[in-house]
Design an enzyme around this catalytic site. Structure first.
Site, mmCIF file in Angstrom:
data_model
loop_
_atom_site.group_PDB
_atom_site.id
_atom_site.type_symbol
_atom_site.label_atom_id
_atom_site.label_comp_id
_atom_site.label_asym_id
_atom_site.label_seq_id
_atom_site.Cartn_x
_atom_site.Cartn_y
_atom_site.Cartn_z
ATOM 1 N N GLU A 1 5.279 15.869 -5.509
ATOM 2 C CA GLU A 1 4.706 14.526 -5.540
ATOM 3 C C GLU A 1 4.417 14.079 -6.969
ATOM 4 O OE1 GLU A 1 4.553 12.547 -3.138
ATOM 5 O OE2 GLU A 1 4.476 13.692 -1.274
ATOM 6 N N GLU B 1 11.981 3.487 3.398
ATOM 7 C CA GLU B 1 13.321 4.034 3.591
ATOM 8 C C GLU B 1 14.314 3.036 4.195
ATOM 9 O OE1 GLU B 1 10.616 7.143 2.753
ATOM 10 O OE2 GLU B 1 10.543 5.721 4.426
ATOM 11 N N ARG C 1 6.530 10.837 -8.499
ATOM 12 C CA ARG C 1 5.705 9.640 -8.699
ATOM 13 C C ARG C 1 5.306 9.467 -10.162
ATOM 14 N NH1 ARG C 1 2.373 8.351 -3.389
ATOM 15 N NH2 ARG C 1 3.264 9.807 -1.894
ATOM 16 N N THR D 1 13.700 9.481 -5.566
ATOM 17 C CA THR D 1 13.249 9.344 -4.181
ATOM 18 C C THR D 1 11.954 8.566 -4.064
ATOM 19 O OG1 THR D 1 13.041 10.598 -2.101
ATOM 20 C CG2 THR D 1 11.861 11.447 -4.051
ATOM 21 N N ASP E 1 14.366 15.818 3.857
ATOM 22 C CA ASP E 1 15.072 14.574 3.595
ATOM 23 C C ASP E 1 15.691 14.476 2.198
ATOM 24 O OD1 ASP E 1 12.488 14.543 2.627
ATOM 25 O OD2 ASP E 1 12.047 12.491 3.221
#
Length: 688
Positions: free
Chosen positions: A195, A479, A199, A566, A327
């Protein structure tokens, strides 16, 4: 590389404003003062304690009847003026009047793009007022809090590139000053490696890419050096967490210490770009080592379990799915190939292998509408099949489209000598799954998708999917709109914009709080839905960004020149040579796969493609000639189920006995990255 901002949003000189910027952020701590009006001389905000304005005494010579007429007339004029201002203001802010949405539906796409921009500004204004600098924002309680002893920039850093792309000059400069003056990652606190990378590191790198401000790169280098300690495991697979002060990795506290596969395989774009910017090979070597270790597990048909242990590098458990914990492993296969200017064909190989496995093992159709969906193998290949699909899976429509076209528009891609029926098949599948994802929005009372749906595939089913009570929440995830954006860019089919506009309107209608902030929902199946008191950073980092780009006519961030990580942060594609080369291959040697293509132009590396015989499922060679597609799907028909193209995907390929020498030759080809699409199925047939 450069990018073009809309003419109506001029570029801005950040460095020239440094002295002014350094003090601007401080004003945001005062909830009663705008950060921008605070710097205006003699500006005074309204004081709620000021006495009300007292009416002047009326002229005693005016009769009471005349006074009543005057008052009535003034009241009428005042009311008319108020309504006019309210109506016009409502149009400017995207407010719906009554039940008539025609005024909004008739907006141009540029005006609809401005509506998205306005929603971002509203969201940001409330965050500034209630929780400036905090990592979490709770719009209903008007509070924010940090995750650790100090702020990580969870919302601010994640939103920098969105503000820059939208041309929000003042908001960006204020956030930039906060990052420069307040953000310090030297804290004794454990953060999630994945994360924090996607980010924070991704946000800083993207902000540097767009603004050219080296301060962001300096912050990124400091953060990257703190995260990289998590990679010091026996296998090279990073630990789940890292202490930002000690720079030591920390095992997952659950799941027997295993890390999630998606998390360890979704660090590559960020650290490879950091290597490119700094010239430091350590970042590159650490993240590509992960891919080598994962591939040594030889996952069947390219499908990987959702856990891997950092001590051994071996997969843990058998659970296979495309949703959470898996994913972005699949997402980053094709993006690694594209990011490095198609100079690392090993990742293209892995991408096509996984596509084959997805079609063979996870693809099904719902009843009664034959919607394509991807299910789960909870107990691996020998267990049962689950019809559950996360909203997170909806990234894959864009992934299939990118893999088939490389980001080119579909007409250009189809005219290229490398286009094949296999690419057409993947592209069609990308459109089909995106259509399914749209249906999960359209099929709810709010027009918003739930976190998870379960599809029906019984012949007597009357509904294509249902939603379990615990899965009915909506976190404003990106998404689906991400795939809509990619498919619109590639096809120019307005249907993707129309779907995106309806989704945006549903977000505005149902996730907006009474005072104008935006938050997530507890239940999308009821109207009005119950609001959750939390706004995820990806609402403004991704969802609004992709909607803004979906409605953009300026080709901001061209897909042929950029990749999005992502978390929706754009990075430029780049040529890694001469400093950085792929350091691993499947035969165990550490050779550069680009050198193994010595003398071949990039566009000739994949001159032999696989061609599928739709009737028999056999493969045959097709060399350098464009495929003849008499009934190729039309780009403007995404809603039509492509059953003819997909009907044989679940059939087992013909099994052929190969000698050991032939197997070795095939593996050698894959190790070199040669003739990728031609030999993928041959190798998979041998391993099946």
């Amino acid at each position: 590389m450069s990018f073009k901002l809309p003419d109506t949003k001029p570029s801005f000189g950040i460095k020239q404003q440094r002295a002014k910027e350094d003090s601007v952020w401080k004003a945001l701590r005062n909830n009663n003062t705008s950060p921008f009006t605070a710097s205006i001389p003699n500006f005074r905000s309204k004081d709620p304690q000021l006495p009300l304005y007292k009416d002047k005494p009326l002229n005693n010579q005016t009769s009471s009847w005349e006074r009543r007429k005057i008052m009535f007339f003034k009241a009428f004029i005042l009311g008319l003026a108020f309504y006019t201002c309210y109506y016009i203001g409502g149009l400017l802010q995207g407010v719906e009047f009554g039940n008539n949405n025609n005024s909004l539906d008739n907006l141009t796409w540029k005006e609809k793009q401005d509506q998205v921009r306005q929603v971002f500004k509203e969201t940001w204004k409330h965050y500034e007022t209630d929780a400036w600098g905090k990592d979490e924002y709770h719009p209903l309680s008007h509070k924010g809090k940090n995750m650790g002893p100090g702020p990580l920039g969870w919302i601010i850093v994640d939103s920098l590139d969105t503000m820059h792309l939208m041309g929000l000059e003042e908001e960006f400069k204020t956030a930039e000053a906060w990052v420069a003056n307040e953000l310090n990652y030297d804290m004794n606190y454990e953060v999630n490696v994945f994360e924090t990378t996607i980010r924070m590191l991704g946000g800083l790198l993207s902000a540097h890419y767009l603004s050219k401000n080296d301060m962001f790169l300096e912050k990124a280098v400091d953060l990257g050096n703190r995260i990289i300690g998590a990679f010091d495991s026996p296998s090279g697979i990073p630990y789940a967490s890292v202490n930002l002060h000690t720079k030591k990795g920390v095992k997952n506290h659950v799941d027997n210490g295993a890390s999630s596969t998606a998390e360890v395989a979704t660090l590559q774009l960020e650290f490879k770009y950091l290597s490119k910017l700094t010239g430091e090979s350590l970042y590159w070597e650490k993240v590509e080592k992960i891919m080598e270790v994962l591939d040594k597990n030889q996952p069947k048909d390219g499908l990987v379990p959702i856990y891997v242990h950092p001590d051994t590098g071996k997969y843990q458990g058998k659970y296979i799915r495309l949703g959470s914990r898996a994913d972005s492993y699949y997402e980053y296969l094709i993006k690694q190939y594209l990011q490095t200017d198609e100079q690392e064909p090993i990742y293209n190989t892995l991408f096509h292998e996984s596509n084959y496995g997805i079609k063979k093992h996870l693809l099904r159709h719902s009843k009664p509408s034959n919607l394509v969906f991807f299910g789960e193998l909870e107990r691996g290949f020998n267990g049962g099949f689950s019809n559950k699909m996360d909203h997170l899976v909806c990234f894959i429509g864009g992934s299939f489209a990118l893999g088939a076209t490389g980001g080119e528009d579909i007409l250009t891609a189809r005219k290229s000598g490398s286009w094949t029926p296999l690419k057409e098949e993947d592209f069609t599948l990308g459109k089909e799954i995106t259509h399914t994802c749209w249906k999960t929005y359209e099929g709810t009372a709010t027009g918003l998708s739930s976190e998870i749906v379960v599809f029906n595939d019984d012949e007597d089913s009357t509904k294509d999917f249902y939603i379990k009570p615990l899965d009915r929440h909506n976190l404003q995830r990106p998404e689906t709109v991400e795939s809509l954006f990619i498919l619109y860019r590639i096809t120019k089919d307005p249907i993707y914009r129309e779907w995106g506009w309806k989704i945006f309107q549903s977000f505005v209608k149902h996730t907006k709080t009474a005072d104008g902030a935006f938050t997530s929902l507890s239940d999308v199946t009821t109207v009005p839905p119950k609001l959750r008191d939390n706004m995820e950073s990806f609402w403004i980092a991704e969802t609004l960004k992709y909607l803004y780009l979906l409605f953009d006519d300026e080709n901001l961030i061209p897909l042929t020149e950029n990749v999005f990580n992502t978390e929706g942060h754009p990075f430029p594609r780049f040529d890694p040579n001469p400093l950085f080369k792929t350091g691993w291959s499947r035969d165990g040697s550490h050779k550069n796969t680009n050198q193994q293509q010595q003398g071949k132009p990039k566009d000739q590396i994949h001159q032999e493609e696989i061609v599928i015989d739709d009737k028999k499922g056999n493969s045959k060679h097709h060399e350098q000639q464009p495929p003849k597609l008499n009934n190729a799907p039309v780009a403007a028909e995404p809603a039509k189920p492509a059953l003819e193209q997909l009907k044989d995907l679940n059939q087992e390929p013909n099994q052929q006995q190969e000698s050991d020498d032939e197997k070795a030759k095939i593996k050698a080809k894959l190790a070199k990255g040669e003739n990728v699409n031609e030999i993928i199925e041959e190798l998979i047939d041998q391993q099946a």
